[in-house]
Design an enzyme around this catalytic site. Structure first.
Site, mmCIF file in Angstrom:
data_model
loop_
_atom_site.group_PDB
_atom_site.id
_atom_site.type_symbol
_atom_site.label_atom_id
_atom_site.label_comp_id
_atom_site.label_asym_id
_atom_site.label_seq_id
_atom_site.Cartn_x
_atom_site.Cartn_y
_atom_site.Cartn_z
ATOM 1 N N GLU A 93 0.829 -1.192 0.000
ATOM 2 C CA GLU A 93 0.000 0.000 0.000
ATOM 3 C C GLU A 93 0.873 1.256 0.000
ATOM 4 O O GLU A 93 1.923 1.290 0.623
ATOM 5 C CB GLU A 93 -0.901 -0.002 1.245
ATOM 6 C CG GLU A 93 -1.814 -1.204 1.245
ATOM 7 C CD GLU A 93 -2.757 -1.263 2.436
ATOM 8 O OE1 GLU A 93 -3.762 -1.973 2.334
ATOM 9 O OE2 GLU A 93 -2.504 -0.609 3.462
ATOM 10 N N CYS A 106 3.756 8.489 0.996
ATOM 11 C CA CYS A 106 4.321 7.585 1.990
ATOM 12 C C CYS A 106 4.512 6.219 1.320
ATOM 13 O O CYS A 106 3.537 5.575 0.944
ATOM 14 C CB CYS A 106 3.346 7.508 3.164
ATOM 15 S SG CYS A 106 3.866 6.383 4.442
ATOM 16 N N CYS A 113 6.894 -6.706 7.762
ATOM 17 C CA CYS A 113 8.107 -6.255 8.449
ATOM 18 C C CYS A 113 8.489 -7.318 9.453
ATOM 19 O O CYS A 113 7.630 -7.919 10.091
ATOM 20 C CB CYS A 113 7.872 -4.922 9.157
ATOM 21 S SG CYS A 113 9.362 -4.271 9.951
ATOM 22 N N CYS A 117 7.443 -4.610 16.108
ATOM 23 C CA CYS A 117 7.112 -3.586 17.101
ATOM 24 C C CYS A 117 5.682 -3.863 17.559
ATOM 25 O O CYS A 117 4.803 -4.138 16.729
ATOM 26 C CB CYS A 117 7.235 -2.189 16.502
ATOM 27 S SG CYS A 117 8.911 -1.841 15.929
ATOM 28 N N CYS A 120 2.487 -1.888 16.128
ATOM 29 C CA CYS A 120 2.425 -1.665 14.679
ATOM 30 C C CYS A 120 1.771 -2.855 13.995
ATOM 31 O O CYS A 120 2.221 -3.988 14.159
ATOM 32 C CB CYS A 120 3.844 -1.451 14.147
ATOM 33 S SG CYS A 120 3.934 -1.437 12.343
ATOM 34 N N CYS A 336 -0.837 5.803 9.678
ATOM 35 C CA CYS A 336 0.406 5.142 10.090
ATOM 36 C C CYS A 336 0.114 3.855 10.823
ATOM 37 O O CYS A 336 -0.689 3.852 11.743
ATOM 38 C CB CYS A 336 1.144 5.978 11.117
ATOM 39 S SG CYS A 336 1.815 7.438 10.501
HETATM 40 N N1 SAH Z 1 9.933 0.739 9.836
HETATM 41 C C1 SAH Z 1 10.110 2.146 9.831
HETATM 42 C C2 SAH Z 1 9.191 2.880 8.884
HETATM 43 C C3 SAH Z 1 7.763 2.416 8.806
HETATM 44 S S1 SAH Z 1 6.758 2.716 10.187
HETATM 45 C C4 SAH Z 1 9.993 2.691 11.220
HETATM 46 O O1 SAH Z 1 9.608 1.959 12.123
HETATM 47 O O2 SAH Z 1 10.356 3.856 11.411
HETATM 48 C C5 SAH Z 1 6.411 4.470 10.063
HETATM 49 C C6 SAH Z 1 6.030 5.131 11.398
HETATM 50 O O3 SAH Z 1 4.726 4.718 11.810
HETATM 51 C C7 SAH Z 1 6.973 4.746 12.517
HETATM 52 O O4 SAH Z 1 7.339 5.863 13.288
HETATM 53 C C8 SAH Z 1 6.137 3.792 13.310
HETATM 54 O O5 SAH Z 1 6.605 3.674 14.606
HETATM 55 C C9 SAH Z 1 4.773 4.410 13.189
HETATM 56 N N2 SAH Z 1 3.683 3.501 13.553
HETATM 57 C C10 SAH Z 1 3.630 2.170 13.391
HETATM 58 N N3 SAH Z 1 2.462 1.675 13.858
HETATM 59 C C11 SAH Z 1 1.755 2.720 14.315
HETATM 60 C C12 SAH Z 1 0.449 2.853 14.891
HETATM 61 N N4 SAH Z 1 -0.331 1.795 15.068
HETATM 62 N N5 SAH Z 1 0.036 4.087 15.225
HETATM 63 C C13 SAH Z 1 0.843 5.164 15.020
HETATM 64 N N6 SAH Z 1 2.060 5.103 14.472
HETATM 65 C C14 SAH Z 1 2.520 3.895 14.120
HETATM 66 FE FE1 SF4 Z 2 8.495 -2.607 11.235
HETATM 67 FE FE2 SF4 Z 2 6.293 -1.410 12.116
HETATM 68 FE FE3 SF4 Z 2 8.444 -1.564 13.688
HETATM 69 FE FE4 SF4 Z 2 8.480 0.080 11.545
HETATM 70 S S1 SF4 Z 2 7.148 0.266 13.350
HETATM 71 S S2 SF4 Z 2 10.087 -1.368 12.210
HETATM 72 S S3 SF4 Z 2 7.221 -1.135 10.124
HETATM 73 S S4 SF4 Z 2 7.232 -3.300 12.940
#
Ligand code: SAH
Ligand code: SF4
Length: 359
Positions: A93, A106, A113, A117, A120, A336
């Site tokens: 996406e 974006c 991934c 995290c 996420c 996000c």
């Molecule tokens: N993997 C990279 C880039 C993709 S995530 C990273 O982690 O930076 C892009 C941003 O979205 C990151 O700052 C991540 O922490 C945030 N993010 C992920 N899941 C989220 C959620 N459920 N609500 C708000 N931000 C989120």
């Molecule tokens: Fe991967 Fe989501 Fe963590 Fe970014 S925030 S490193 S996309 S698991």
């Protein structure tokens, strides 16, 4: 699989090598960059400043293959989301967010991934594979064309699905195309890589790219960050911040963006705001607070507006430029952390979210 070289996979250096290998001059690289990325032409026969002979050679041995759009959705707030089909097995996406005076695309770097995290949804659904350069820059190619006459892309952030620094080579080639004057020509402060902190790759990036950097910090101590961003166990906060200092080197005009997801009762206290300000005091930085975007079965809740305001006030008093990301496009699951593409358990997830009353 086609055995033709997809020229969308090559940045300027790659194209120069390609043309050198077939006995052509390096300036062909510039011509091809313009045709492909500026003009959006994928048929070599239409590239009229190439000789007939070269055109037919290219048709024989190369192609310009872009991802297919399988779905385009437009949110009430003007946000676009495209679902792109890659190879029959994988979908990703890409999201476009229009704002006053700018338009941010974006883009994703991986299908899923591997970093898990906990807040996420991309991380929670697993990892399929890296995207090729063609699939990363192809998102920009496709979006520019889909927005023609409607909006312009002024910024690109690598904040979609995936951890860009774990797909290093293709991320670097894509960044270089985004900033190449004959491709997308974006200024370095308008192209941002976001990482959860893969320190060795970050140090390497500092030496090969001028892109702007965003760090997903999300916690002010290792105990909590180990839980939220598990790669912290390998590369703890102090090491990450040292790498950030290395990244900006002596360029005082450069700032690093620190992303901080606001999770109610987890990381949003006033004390933590003070700790954050202290951690960042000797790094030229700005802070981007991201109100948590919930997804099915998550244990976390978004911080209240009051908590976010209190947190912001502390940071601002400490002199940090602080913005709160507006939640955009959540009616089309484009916010996000809501990007899920199509990883193995997608069907299950769809069923589950239907039961939860979501789209
Ligand atoms: N993997 C990279 C880039 C993709 S995530 C990273 O982690 O930076 C892009 C941003 O979205 C990151 O700052 C991540 O922490 C945030 N993010 C992920 N899941 C989220 C959620 N459920 N609500 C708000 N931000 C989120
Ligand atoms: Fe991967 Fe989501 Fe963590 Fe970014 S925030 S490193 S996309 S698991």
């Amino acid at each position: 699989m086609s055995s033709k070289q997809n020229l969308l996979d090559l940045d300027r250096d790659g194209l120069e090598t390609f043309f050198n290998d077939i006995g052509e001059k390096p300036f062909r690289a510039t011509q091809l960059l313009k045709w492909i990325h500026q003009m959006g032409v994928s048929d070599f026969e239409q590239m009229t400043n190439l000789s007939k002979v070269l055109r037919s050679r290219l048709t024989e041995m190369a192609e310009v293959k872009v991802p297919d759009i399988v779905l385009e959705q437009k949110s009430d707030d003007g946000t676009y989301k495209w679902v792109l089909e890659l190879d029959g097995q994988n979908r990703i996406e890409t999201v476009f967010i229009p704002e006053e005076g700018r338009g941010t695309l974006c883009v994703s770097s991986q299908v899923g991934c591997a970093l898990e995290c906990t807040f996420c949804s991309t991380g929670q659904q697993g990892f399929n594979r890296n995207l090729s350069t063609a699939e990363i820059i192809g998102q920009v190619w496709v979006a520019v064309r889909a927005l023609e006459g409607k909006a312009r892309i002024t910024n690109v952030v690598m904040m979609g699905m995936g951890e860009p620094l774990l797909n290093f080579k293709n991320t670097v080639a894509s960044l270089s195309l985004m900033m190449d004057d004959f491709a997308y020509g974006l200024a370095k402060r308008r192209v941002t890589v976001s990482t959860s902190g893969v320190v060795p790759a970050l140090l390497r990036l500092a030496d090969v790219s001028e892109a702007s950097l965003a760090i997903s910090l999300h916690a002010t101590n290792d105990t909590l960050r180990d839980v939220l961003v598990p790669i912290n166990k390998k590369y703890p906060i102090a090491e990450l911040l040292d790498a950030c200092k290395y990244y900006i080197k002596d360029d005082k005009r450069r700032k690093i963006t620190f992303e901080y997801v606001m999770l109610s009762g987890i990381n949003d206290s006033v004390e933590e705001a003070h700790e954050l300000a202290k951690l960042l005091q000797d790094i030229p930085s700005k802070v981007n607070l991201i109100p948590f975007n919930p997804f099915p079965n998550t244990q976390y809740k978004r911080s209240s507006n009051n908590a976010i305001h209190r947190f912001t006030d502390v940071l601002k008093e400490a002199g940090l430029v602080t913005t709160t990301r507006k939640t955009r496009g959540d009616d089309i699951d484009a916010a996000c952390g809501q990007l899920v593409g199509k990883v193995k358990d997608k069907t299950k997830r769809q069923l589950k979210s239907q039961q939860d009353g979501r789209k």
